[in-house]
Structure formats: structure tokens, C-alpha cells
Design an enzyme around this catalytic site. Structure first.
Site, PDB file in Angstrom:
ATOM      1  N   GLU A  55       0.869  -1.176   0.000  1.00  0.00           N
ATOM      2  CA  GLU A  55       0.000   0.000   0.000  1.00  0.00           C
ATOM      3  C   GLU A  55       0.906   1.225   0.000  1.00  0.00           C
ATOM      4  OE1 GLU A  55      -2.674   0.163   3.285  1.00  0.00           O
ATOM      5  OE2 GLU A  55      -3.283  -1.928   3.080  1.00  0.00           O
ATOM      6  N   ASP A  66      -5.389   7.645  10.474  1.00  0.00           N
ATOM      7  CA  ASP A  66      -4.008   7.324  10.821  1.00  0.00           C
ATOM      8  C   ASP A  66      -3.574   7.910  12.153  1.00  0.00           C
ATOM      9  OD1 ASP A  66      -3.206   5.816   8.482  1.00  0.00           O
ATOM     10  OD2 ASP A  66      -3.519   7.683   7.381  1.00  0.00           O
TER      11      ASP A  66
END
Length: 270
Positions: A55, A66
Site C-alpha cells: 500500500e 491514521d
């Protein structure tokens, strides 16, 4: 509509893993952190170390899914002038040397302003195989799924410990590439996780789809990778690798990937 008529790199990879009785190892690397050249090198070396899929994080100023490590990586990349054009260049450089399946992981604001279909076609032409967009729920992704399917491009979506049965069935019914199974109710980052919770979710998902399942968020050691992999077809590792790259510990990042690969193969077949 070109509905993924031939097998993609992602599908071929999971098919090969299944035939070999192995678990997949998906590694997240932020494009441009600590710099563009290191990003390219990290992807190529991660493949040699045992990564099956990468990714490639698309830096964004507000990466809501995140935690601190990947937030810091995004800031570093943006401060150094990372742009979508430079991200495409990174993909092209990787693709010139490797056929590893590549996903882009980013946020809809970037893609919306670019034009979603243009984003898909331009990045696919560069060599990307699919997208992961954490801030678009399944109920709002129909147009994105239609565009991706028309171009033979994967749009991978999420299930979590809090996903309702109805949403799980809908997400799994439309799944492409793999289903991203979030291990806990939180953001990315290495932490102690009870994988039985997402394991129960994965068991229900198995009844809804034959698409591979990959568990991510929190996995930071070979032992954790093995524990999570008991419930899925693959594991996703991001912050543990990105954190080492940000500190300049390139060799340590690759050593971690090798250790995870070895542990997974020892536990589940090689």
C-alpha cells in the site's frame, strides 16, 4: 462495462498464496517519506524481504484514519513538496522494476479535487492496481465502485468490530481485491490488540464473500502478525515499518518485514 474481466495482479497474488497455503503480508509505505527516492527503494526492497502487496500511502494534511507515525510521515512528505504528479512518478519508477501489486491509500478530498475517474485512470496508467479510501463509507461509494469496476481497478473497503451485519453483507457482496478488516476501534499504530474480536467479524464475513480478508491496524511484531493471520488471509503492517523509515533505520524496516515473512511461513506454510 469492463468488470475486471481478466485476473489482476492482486487476484493472482492471493490465488498463488492460497494454492501455496501461505498467508499474505501487505506492507504500507508513505509516498515521499522520508523522501521520494527512499520510498521507491523501500517498496522494491520490501518485496525482496517478503511483502506480497504494498500500500503506497498518498500524503494528506488530515489523515483521519491514521495515528501519529503515519501522520508524521504525511507531514514530512508534504513539507518536501510531495504532489500527485510526484506520487505518480513514484508509482512509475516502482513499476519499471517490479510487478508487485500496488494499492494507493489516501483520502477522498484529494481524489475529489483531481476528479475521481481521472485519478483512477492516471494512477492506473502509472501502474497502480487499486485504491483504499478510509473516509468514504460503503453507503457513499457506489459511484466510486462503478468507476473502478469499469476500469478493472480495485476499490477495497473496510469492515470493523463495530460493523453491523447488514453493512458487512453489503460491503462483502461488493468486495474487490480484498476486504480490509480493521482490528480495533481506533487509528493506525502499533498497539496490543485482542484479535479474537476482529476474528469473529472475519468468521461472519467468510459467509458473505470469497474475497480474501486482510487484518490491519496495530500489528507491529512477527508474533502479532502470526496471531492476526489466524483469522484472515493476510495481515497489513504500516506504522511499524514507516516509523523505522522515518528514523532513518532502513535496514531495521526491512529486517522487520523479513522476520514477519519468516514467522508467517513457519506458522502457516512456506
Amino acid at each position: 462495462m469492463k468488470e475486471l474481466q481478466k485476473k489482476t495482479r492482486v487476484e493472482k497474488k492471493f490465488e498463488a498464496l492460497r494454492k501455496a497455503g501461505r498467508k499474505g503480508l501487505i506492507i504500507y509505505i508513505t509516498a515521499g517519506a522520508p523522501d521520494a527516492e527512499t520510498s521507491v527503494r523501500a517498496v522494491l526492497e520490501a518485496e525482496k524481504a517478503g511483502a506480497d502487496i504494498v500500500e503506497l500511502g498518498i500524503p494528506f494534511s488530515d489523515p483521519m484514519a491514521d495515528g501519529p507515525v503515519i501522520q508524521s510521515a504525511s507531514v514530512r512528505a508534504l513539507q518536501q513538496g510531495m504532489t500527485t504528479a510526484k506520487e505518480r512518478a513514484i508509482v512509475r519508477k516502482i513499476r519499471a522494476s517490479s510487478e508487485i501489486p500496488l494499492y494507493g491509500m489516501g483520502y477522498i478530498n484529494q481524489m475529489y479535487h483531481y476528479g475521481f475517474e481521472n485519478f483512477v485512470t492516471d494512477f492506473q496508467q502509472a501502474g497502480l492496481d487499486g485504491l483504499i479510501v478510509p473516509d468514504v463509507p460503503h453507503e457513499e461509494s457506489a459511484d466510486m465502485r462503478r468507476i473502478c469496476a469499469a476500469h478493472g481497478f480495485h476499490l477495497t473497503e473496510f469492515i470493523t468490530p463495530g460493523t453491523t451485519e447488514a453493512r458487512m453483507q453489503a460491503t462483502c457482496k461488493d468486495a474487490s481485491g480484498f476486504v480490509y478488516c480493521v482490528s480495533n476501534n481506533g487509528v493506525t499504530g502499533v498497539k496490543k490488540v485482542d484479535y479474537t474480536q476482529i476474528g469473529a467479524v472475519c468468521s461472519k464475513a467468510r459467509a458473505c464473500t470469497d474475497t480474501p480478508l486482510a487484518i490491519g491496524f496495530g500489528i507491529g511484531s512477527p508474533e502479532a502478525a502470526v496471531e492476526a493471520a489466524a483469522h484472515a488471509d493476510a495481515v497489513i503492517v504500516g506504522s511499524a515499518v514507516v516509523g523505522r523509515l522515518l528514523k532513518g533505520d532502513f535496514d531495521g524496516a526491512m529486517a522487520l518485514i523479513r522476520a514477519m515473512r519468516e514467522a508467517l511461513d513457519a506458522a502457516y506454510g512456506s
